[in-house]
Design a protein around this motif. Structure first.
Motif, PDB file in Angstrom:
ATOM      1  N   ASP A   1       0.828  -1.208   0.000  1.00 18.19           N
ATOM      2  CA  ASP A   1       0.000   0.000   0.000  1.00 18.19           C
ATOM      3  C   ASP A   1       0.863   1.259   0.000  1.00 18.19           C
ATOM      4  OD1 ASP A   1      -2.363  -1.381  -0.071  1.00 18.19           O
ATOM      5  OD2 ASP A   1      -2.821  -1.152   2.054  1.00 18.19           O
ATOM      6  N   THR A   2       1.932   1.243   0.800  1.00 17.84           N
ATOM      7  CA  THR A   2       2.816   2.396   0.871  1.00 17.84           C
ATOM      8  C   THR A   2       3.529   2.626  -0.458  1.00 17.84           C
ATOM      9  OG1 THR A   2       3.163   2.029   3.246  1.00 17.84           O
ATOM     10  CG2 THR A   2       4.773   3.404   2.102  1.00 17.84           C
ATOM     11  N   ALA A   3       4.038   1.548  -1.048  1.00 19.23           N
ATOM     12  CA  ALA A   3       4.712   1.672  -2.339  1.00 19.23           C
ATOM     13  C   ALA A   3       3.757   2.197  -3.408  1.00 19.23           C
ATOM     14  CB  ALA A   3       5.291   0.321  -2.748  1.00 19.23           C
ATOM     15  N   ALA A   4       2.528   1.693  -3.398  1.00 21.08           N
ATOM     16  CA  ALA A   4       1.545   2.151  -4.384  1.00 21.08           C
ATOM     17  C   ALA A   4       1.226   3.628  -4.200  1.00 21.08           C
ATOM     18  CB  ALA A   4       0.281   1.303  -4.275  1.00 21.08           C
ATOM     19  N   GLN A   5       1.132   4.069  -2.939  1.00 21.19           N
ATOM     20  CA  GLN A   5       0.816   5.474  -2.685  1.00 21.19           C
ATOM     21  C   GLN A   5       1.967   6.370  -3.130  1.00 21.19           C
ATOM     22  OE1 GLN A   5      -1.666   6.527   0.672  1.00 21.19           O
ATOM     23  NE2 GLN A   5      -0.117   7.948   1.406  1.00 21.19           N
ATOM     24  N   CYS A   6       3.207   5.946  -2.881  1.00 17.71           N
ATOM     25  CA  CYS A   6       4.358   6.729  -3.322  1.00 17.71           C
ATOM     26  C   CYS A   6       4.433   6.775  -4.844  1.00 17.71           C
ATOM     27  CB  CYS A   6       5.650   6.138  -2.753  1.00 17.71           C
ATOM     28  SG  CYS A   6       5.798   6.258  -0.956  1.00 17.71           S
TER      29      CYS A   6
ATOM     30  N   MET B   1      -0.670 -11.781  -1.974  1.00 21.28           N
ATOM     31  CA  MET B   1      -1.527 -10.615  -2.144  1.00 21.28           C
ATOM     32  C   MET B   1      -2.394 -10.858  -3.374  1.00 21.28           C
ATOM     33  SD  MET B   1      -0.909  -8.443   0.275  1.00 21.28           S
ATOM     34  CE  MET B   1       0.234  -8.647   1.648  1.00 21.28           C
ATOM     35  N   VAL B   2      -3.677 -10.881  -3.190  1.00 24.79           N
ATOM     36  CA  VAL B   2      -4.561 -11.281  -4.278  1.00 24.79           C
ATOM     37  C   VAL B   2      -5.448 -10.126  -4.721  1.00 24.79           C
ATOM     38  CG1 VAL B   2      -4.562 -13.679  -3.524  1.00 24.79           C
ATOM     39  CG2 VAL B   2      -6.343 -12.148  -2.697  1.00 24.79           C
TER      40      VAL B   2
ATOM     41  N   ARG C   1      -4.115  -1.538  -9.273  1.00 25.51           N
ATOM     42  CA  ARG C   1      -3.132  -1.230 -10.317  1.00 25.51           C
ATOM     43  C   ARG C   1      -1.688  -1.427  -9.852  1.00 25.51           C
ATOM     44  NH1 ARG C   1      -2.250   3.447 -11.547  1.00 25.51           N
ATOM     45  NH2 ARG C   1      -1.488   3.040 -13.660  1.00 25.51           N
ATOM     46  N   PHE C   2      -1.458  -2.258  -8.875  1.00 20.13           N
ATOM     47  CA  PHE C   2      -0.094  -2.401  -8.363  1.00 20.13           C
ATOM     48  C   PHE C   2       0.871  -2.854  -9.456  1.00 20.13           C
ATOM     49  CE2 PHE C   2       3.405  -4.764  -6.452  1.00 20.13           C
ATOM     50  CZ  PHE C   2       3.863  -3.871  -5.499  1.00 20.13           C
TER      51      PHE C   2
ATOM     52  N   ILE D   1       7.085   1.622  -9.746  1.00 15.54           N
ATOM     53  CA  ILE D   1       7.525   0.798  -8.614  1.00 15.54           C
ATOM     54  C   ILE D   1       8.607  -0.142  -9.104  1.00 15.54           C
ATOM     55  CG2 ILE D   1       6.865  -0.980  -6.936  1.00 15.54           C
ATOM     56  CD1 ILE D   1       4.068   0.160  -6.908  1.00 15.54           C
ATOM     57  N   GLU D   2       9.699  -0.207  -8.379  1.00 14.71           N
ATOM     58  CA  GLU D   2      10.766  -1.159  -8.666  1.00 14.71           C
ATOM     59  C   GLU D   2      10.841  -2.165  -7.528  1.00 14.71           C
ATOM     60  OE1 GLU D   2      14.332   1.056  -9.267  1.00 14.71           O
ATOM     61  OE2 GLU D   2      13.699   1.853 -11.223  1.00 14.71           O
TER      62      GLU D   2
END
Length: 536
Positions: free
Chosen positions: A221-226, A246-247, A333-334, A343-344
């Motif tokens: 969630d944090t990575a997606a928000q960033c 994670m599904v 949309r991750f 995201i890397e």
């Protein structure tokens, strides 16, 4: 003193504290709820802007208080602000809000009137097997008021702890000279980041190189928000040792996940605490069927979600993860953000800090081989929580023996609590809401109902030795579950045996555990909160 005049304290006004207060009120008591914050909601008061429920609203609800009618397609997984409003509406509806003292932090609890040696020698819980004992002992709570009124002590006859599991961050250890102290940027735990005002959190990461350490729900969630804030110009780097399951919620709905895990038929396939020879044999015989079902579900998820393409296939199987509830909902949309470079993903064996960011190693961190430098301005540690600390800290200053006793047995996979609520050797105290599952609010309410019946004399406890035997059954089950999960087991997780656990609570309270209309429905329909609405 009449029982209804007894003084009952509740620590915490999260979902479990609200349920505990509501049901104590329903039994005629007038509890006092101490809440350190300025509003109800517990962990839901400090979330990321994008946070939603991980379970459908139909499963995450109180039995007698429905959600408002859905108005959007996303209402199946309500937003964090909708969850907060639901909890506040519940508190207002049942008169709980008037019982909460906001801005009051409990600093410590001490048991007065009986020595620890005398308590340890009792053959009945609280001395006579009743919630309030014989009136000899009482709890003294030291409370700090936000208004600066000092730290007065309050006296109570019974204490209900609803402090949760997620109040103390767990920070990783680093070799000397390679920890956060050498980093020139900012390091913070996900708990601190989530507690920030949403505008401040967005400003912290905007236009900066952010590294997120972890691969659980909070990390994703944090990575997606960033990534939403910065795009591919300043990609967020997610550093992890092992991936989690994670599904995609759309995919989970297609495989009818709740049906697969929440029926009595599904519980026949897993071992249960105190199940007896027949049910044990049946679970062993049916275990291949559960294995096949889990493998088919796992294969479908792998085909539907590009986890293999991006090196995000978990080390444990889906069956192991579901047994220990190491599951989460994938942010929207991750993997699209991974594909477009926002995201890397970096898998490694160990993580250390440098002045300019992180240093990743494939090994255990002792060698220098395959070291990779990750430049960062901000590092967010999504490394979990010290889940026993909130409970232990209630007693640590005044009654450390009780604190050590109540969180002992950490290797068993469960807290040593009878019915997951009361410790056989800790008098006049109940814990509500420590168990873990996909829909923790449901279990919180059932525990709150059980404790309210205990206060009112509707639950009769066995002797201390029999209570300890009941605790030992769950401890043996916890050790077995942990082995079956390959170590991927959340402590006191009852996800795979939730109906079995609720059956025990129902029998104690004098209700039939069979809550469905008809034999077929009893076995094949998923159990949920509304099945227990008639228990008050």
């Amino acid at each position: 003193m009449y029982a209804k005049e007894k003084r009952v304290a509740i620590v915490g006004a999260g979902p479990s504290g609200l349920a505990a207060c509501k049901h104590a009120l329903a039994r005629g008591f007038r509890p006092v709820v101490f809440e350190a914050a300025a509003s109800v909601g517990g962990v839901w008061r400090r979330t990321l802007a994008s946070t939603r429920l991980q379970t459908p609203a139909s499963a995450y609800r109180f039995s007698d208080f429905p959600w408002p009618p859905p108005t959007t397609a996303e209402a199946l997984f309500p937003r964090h602000d909708q969850v907060l409003e639901y909890l506040a509406a519940y508190a207002r509806r049942f008169g709980v809000m008037e019982r909460v003292r906001f801005g009051c932090k409990v600093l410590g609890a001490s048991y007065v009137g009986v020595t620890e040696r005398e308590v340890a020698a009792w053959e009945r819980w609280s001395g006579n097997g009743e919630a309030f004992g014989d009136g000899t002992g009482e709890w003294h709570l030291t409370v700090r008021h936000g208004g600066g009124d000092g730290e007065p002590t309050y006296r109570f006859d019974f204490l209900i702890l609803c402090v949760g599991r997620y109040g103390v961050p767990k920070l990783p250890t680093s070799p000397h000279g390679r920890g956060p102290e050498v980093f020139r940027g900012r390091v913070l735990h996900s708990m601190e980041y989530s507690a920030m005002a949403h505008e401040d959190a967005a400003e912290l990461v905007r236009g900066k190189r952010v590294a997120v350490v972890g691969a659980g729900k909070s990390a994703m969630d944090t990575a997606a928000q960033c990534a939403e804030a910065n795009g591919s110009r300043y990609p967020c780097t997610m550093v992890y040792r092992s991936a989690h399951w994670m599904v995609d919620p759309k995919v989970a709905r297609r495989v009818k996940f709740l049906t697969l895990t929440s029926t009595r038929l599904a519980e026949l396939m897993v071992h249960k605490p105190g199940e007896g020879l027949v049910l044990s044999l049946l679970a062993t015989i049916l275990s291949p069927l559960r294995w096949v079902t889990s493998k088919l579900t796992e294969a479908y998820f792998k085909r539907s979600i590009p986890m293999k393409k991006h090196g995000m296939v978990p080390d444990c199987g889906f069956g192991q993860a579901s047994l220990g509830w190491r599951l989460g909902i994938l942010p929207e949309r991750f993997y699209d953000m991974v594909n477009d470079g926002s995201i890397e993903l970096k898998k490694c064996g160990s993580v250390a800090f440098s002045a300019d960011g992180l240093v990743l190693n494939d090994g255990d961190g002792d060698g220098e081989r395959a070291a990779v430098a990750i430049a960062a301005d901000v590092v967010i540690l999504c490394t979990g929580f010290d889940i026993d600390r909130p409970l232990h800290d209630v007693f640590s200053s005044s009654s450390p023996w009780f604190g050590d006793t109540i969180v002992s047995g950490s290797g068993d996979g469960v807290l040593p609590l009878y019915r997951h609520c009361v410790h056989p050797r800790v008098p006049q105290v109940a814990v509500v809401g420590y168990v873990e599952s996909g829909s923790s609010i449901h279990h919180c309410e059932m525990m709150a109902k059980w404790v309210a019946h205990l206060l009112d004399g509707g639950v009769r406890l066995p002797g201390v030795r029999d209570m300890e035997r009941g605790v030992a059954e769950w401890a043996r089950w916890g050790r077995r579950a942990r082995r079956s999960c390959g170590g991927f087991f959340l402590k006191s997780c009852v996800a795979s045996v939730a109906t079995w656990y609720h059956d025990q609570l129902c029998r104690d309270m004098g209700y039939s555990p069979r809550r469905k209309a008809g034999l077929l429905a009893e076995w094949v329909q998923p159990y949920g909160p509304t099945d227990y609405a008639g228990i008050q």
